[in-house]
Design a protein around this motif. Structure first.
Motif, PDB file in Angstrom:
ATOM      1  N   ALA A  10       6.028  -4.405  16.946  1.00  0.00           N
ATOM      2  CA  ALA A  10       5.528  -5.698  16.467  1.00  0.00           C
ATOM      3  C   ALA A  10       6.482  -6.832  16.801  1.00  0.00           C
ATOM      4  O   ALA A  10       6.061  -7.980  16.942  1.00  0.00           O
ATOM      5  CB  ALA A  10       5.310  -5.621  14.961  1.00  0.00           C
ATOM      6  N   SER A  65       1.002 -13.057  28.267  1.00  0.00           N
ATOM      7  CA  SER A  65      -0.386 -13.003  28.721  1.00  0.00           C
ATOM      8  C   SER A  65      -0.494 -12.335  30.085  1.00  0.00           C
ATOM      9  O   SER A  65      -1.531 -11.788  30.437  1.00  0.00           O
ATOM     10  CB  SER A  65      -0.978 -14.414  28.774  1.00  0.00           C
ATOM     11  OG  SER A  65      -0.226 -15.232  29.656  1.00  0.00           O
ATOM     12  N   TRP A  93      -3.077  -6.962  30.044  1.00  0.00           N
ATOM     13  CA  TRP A  93      -3.119  -7.213  28.604  1.00  0.00           C
ATOM     14  C   TRP A  93      -4.230  -8.200  28.259  1.00  0.00           C
ATOM     15  O   TRP A  93      -4.911  -8.051  27.252  1.00  0.00           O
ATOM     16  CB  TRP A  93      -1.773  -7.745  28.138  1.00  0.00           C
ATOM     17  CG  TRP A  93      -1.669  -7.850  26.661  1.00  0.00           C
ATOM     18  CD1 TRP A  93      -1.573  -8.981  25.911  1.00  0.00           C
ATOM     19  CD2 TRP A  93      -1.660  -6.754  25.742  1.00  0.00           C
ATOM     20  NE1 TRP A  93      -1.515  -8.669  24.581  1.00  0.00           N
ATOM     21  CE2 TRP A  93      -1.566  -7.314  24.444  1.00  0.00           C
ATOM     22  CE3 TRP A  93      -1.729  -5.371  25.875  1.00  0.00           C
ATOM     23  CZ2 TRP A  93      -1.532  -6.519  23.298  1.00  0.00           C
ATOM     24  CZ3 TRP A  93      -1.697  -4.600  24.734  1.00  0.00           C
ATOM     25  CH2 TRP A  93      -1.599  -5.159  23.466  1.00  0.00           C
ATOM     26  N   LYS A 120      -7.206  -0.312  25.521  1.00  0.00           N
ATOM     27  CA  LYS A 120      -6.183  -0.881  24.641  1.00  0.00           C
ATOM     28  C   LYS A 120      -6.841  -1.583  23.475  1.00  0.00           C
ATOM     29  O   LYS A 120      -8.024  -1.920  23.515  1.00  0.00           O
ATOM     30  CB  LYS A 120      -5.295  -1.861  25.411  1.00  0.00           C
ATOM     31  CG  LYS A 120      -6.079  -3.010  26.017  1.00  0.00           C
ATOM     32  CD  LYS A 120      -5.179  -3.922  26.822  1.00  0.00           C
ATOM     33  CE  LYS A 120      -6.022  -4.970  27.522  1.00  0.00           C
ATOM     34  NZ  LYS A 120      -6.735  -5.854  26.588  1.00  0.00           N
ATOM     35  N   ASP A 121      -6.051  -1.767  22.451  1.00  0.00           N
ATOM     36  CA  ASP A 121      -6.486  -2.548  21.298  1.00  0.00           C
ATOM     37  C   ASP A 121      -5.419  -3.614  21.075  1.00  0.00           C
ATOM     38  O   ASP A 121      -4.342  -3.315  20.544  1.00  0.00           O
ATOM     39  CB  ASP A 121      -6.638  -1.648  20.074  1.00  0.00           C
ATOM     40  CG  ASP A 121      -7.238  -2.366  18.881  1.00  0.00           C
ATOM     41  OD1 ASP A 121      -7.063  -3.601  18.782  1.00  0.00           O
ATOM     42  OD2 ASP A 121      -7.879  -1.706  18.061  1.00  0.00           O
ATOM     43  N   ASN A 122      -5.707  -4.812  21.504  1.00  0.00           N
ATOM     44  CA  ASN A 122      -4.714  -5.885  21.416  1.00  0.00           C
ATOM     45  C   ASN A 122      -4.325  -6.174  19.966  1.00  0.00           C
ATOM     46  O   ASN A 122      -3.174  -6.522  19.685  1.00  0.00           O
ATOM     47  CB  ASN A 122      -5.241  -7.154  22.065  1.00  0.00           C
ATOM     48  CG  ASN A 122      -5.304  -7.041  23.575  1.00  0.00           C
ATOM     49  OD1 ASN A 122      -5.508  -5.955  24.121  1.00  0.00           O
ATOM     50  ND2 ASN A 122      -5.160  -8.155  24.267  1.00  0.00           N
ATOM     51  N   ALA A 123      -5.269  -6.047  19.061  1.00  0.00           N
ATOM     52  CA  ALA A 123      -5.006  -6.395  17.658  1.00  0.00           C
ATOM     53  C   ALA A 123      -3.897  -5.531  17.060  1.00  0.00           C
ATOM     54  O   ALA A 123      -3.115  -6.009  16.229  1.00  0.00           O
ATOM     55  CB  ALA A 123      -6.283  -6.265  16.845  1.00  0.00           C
ATOM     56  N   ILE A 124      -3.831  -4.258  17.486  1.00  0.00           N
ATOM     57  CA  ILE A 124      -2.793  -3.374  16.951  1.00  0.00           C
ATOM     58  C   ILE A 124      -1.784  -2.999  18.032  1.00  0.00           C
ATOM     59  O   ILE A 124      -0.966  -2.101  17.844  1.00  0.00           O
ATOM     60  CB  ILE A 124      -3.394  -2.101  16.323  1.00  0.00           C
ATOM     61  CG1 ILE A 124      -4.223  -1.305  17.339  1.00  0.00           C
ATOM     62  CG2 ILE A 124      -4.239  -2.465  15.120  1.00  0.00           C
ATOM     63  CD1 ILE A 124      -4.690   0.049  16.819  1.00  0.00           C
ATOM     64  N   ARG A 125      -1.845  -3.729  19.158  1.00  0.00           N
ATOM     65  CA  ARG A 125      -0.852  -3.583  20.220  1.00  0.00           C
ATOM     66  C   ARG A 125      -0.695  -2.133  20.650  1.00  0.00           C
ATOM     67  O   ARG A 125       0.421  -1.612  20.772  1.00  0.00           O
ATOM     68  CB  ARG A 125       0.490  -4.164  19.767  1.00  0.00           C
ATOM     69  CG  ARG A 125       0.438  -5.661  19.475  1.00  0.00           C
ATOM     70  CD  ARG A 125       1.609  -6.118  18.625  1.00  0.00           C
ATOM     71  NE  ARG A 125       2.881  -5.951  19.297  1.00  0.00           N
ATOM     72  CZ  ARG A 125       3.519  -6.919  19.946  1.00  0.00           C
ATOM     73  NH1 ARG A 125       2.963  -8.115  20.053  1.00  0.00           N
ATOM     74  NH2 ARG A 125       4.696  -6.716  20.501  1.00  0.00           N
ATOM     75  N   THR A 126      -1.804  -1.491  20.909  1.00  0.00           N
ATOM     76  CA  THR A 126      -1.775  -0.076  21.258  1.00  0.00           C
ATOM     77  C   THR A 126      -2.563   0.176  22.535  1.00  0.00           C
ATOM     78  O   THR A 126      -3.658  -0.348  22.716  1.00  0.00           O
ATOM     79  CB  THR A 126      -2.331   0.781  20.114  1.00  0.00           C
ATOM     80  OG1 THR A 126      -1.535   0.568  18.944  1.00  0.00           O
ATOM     81  CG2 THR A 126      -2.290   2.264  20.465  1.00  0.00           C
TER      82      THR A 126
END
Length: 123
Positions: free
Chosen positions: A25, A31, A54, A73-79
Motif C-alpha cells: 500500500a 499510471s 496498470w 488485476k484489481d487496481n482497487a486492491i493493488r493485486t
C-alpha cells in the motif's frame, strides 16, 4: 513498490492454479506502470509469461502459455493475478511478479520483483 506473490502449489497435469501478487500500500504505482509475470525453472533463464498495463489493461501473453493462462488485476486492491489452466509438467517453475516502466518482455526492464511462488505440475 514491494510485491508479495502467493498461491503456488502442487497440481496434477491438466489442473489449474491461480497465483496472485499484492503490491504494498505504501509503494507508488505510476499510471505508466506495467506489471508482469515471469517464471524460472531450475537451470534455465527467467522467462516472460505475461504482462498487463496498470492503466487500460493492455496485455500480452507469451505463446508458450497463450490460451491456457490469463493475466488480470484489481487496481482497487493493488493485486495482480495469473490464472493458469490446463497445466503441463513443463510449466513447473518459480513464478515471479514484477513491475516496470516499459511494455517489455525483457526481465531487465522490470525493477521491482516479488519473492516468487513455486508451481509444480506432476505428470
Amino acid at each position: 513498490v514491494q510485491l508479495q506473490a502467493s498461491g503456488g502449489g502442487l497440481v496434477e497435469a491438466g489442473g489449474s492454479l491461480n497465483v496472485s501478487c499484492a503490491a504494498s500500500a505504501s509503494g507508488r504505482i505510476f499510471s505508466s506502470t506495467v506489471m508482469g509475470w515471469f517464471r524460472q525453472a531450475p537451470g534455465r533463464e527467467r522467462e516472460f509469461v505475461a504482462r498487463i498495463s496498470w492503466i487500460g489493461s493492455r496485455q500480452f501473453i507469451a505463446d508458450s502459455v497463450k490460451g491456457r493462462f490469463t493475466i488480470s488485476k484489481d487496481n482497487a486492491i493493488r493485486t495482480l493475478y495469473l490464472q493458469m489452466n490446463s497445466l503441463k509438467p513443463e510449466d513447473t517453475a518459480v513464478y515471479y511478479c514484477a513491475t516496470g516502466r516499459y511494455y517489455s518482455t525483457d526481465p531487465r526492464d522490470y525493477n521491482s520483483w516479488g519473492q516468487g511462488t513455486q508451481v509444480t505440475v506432476s505428470s
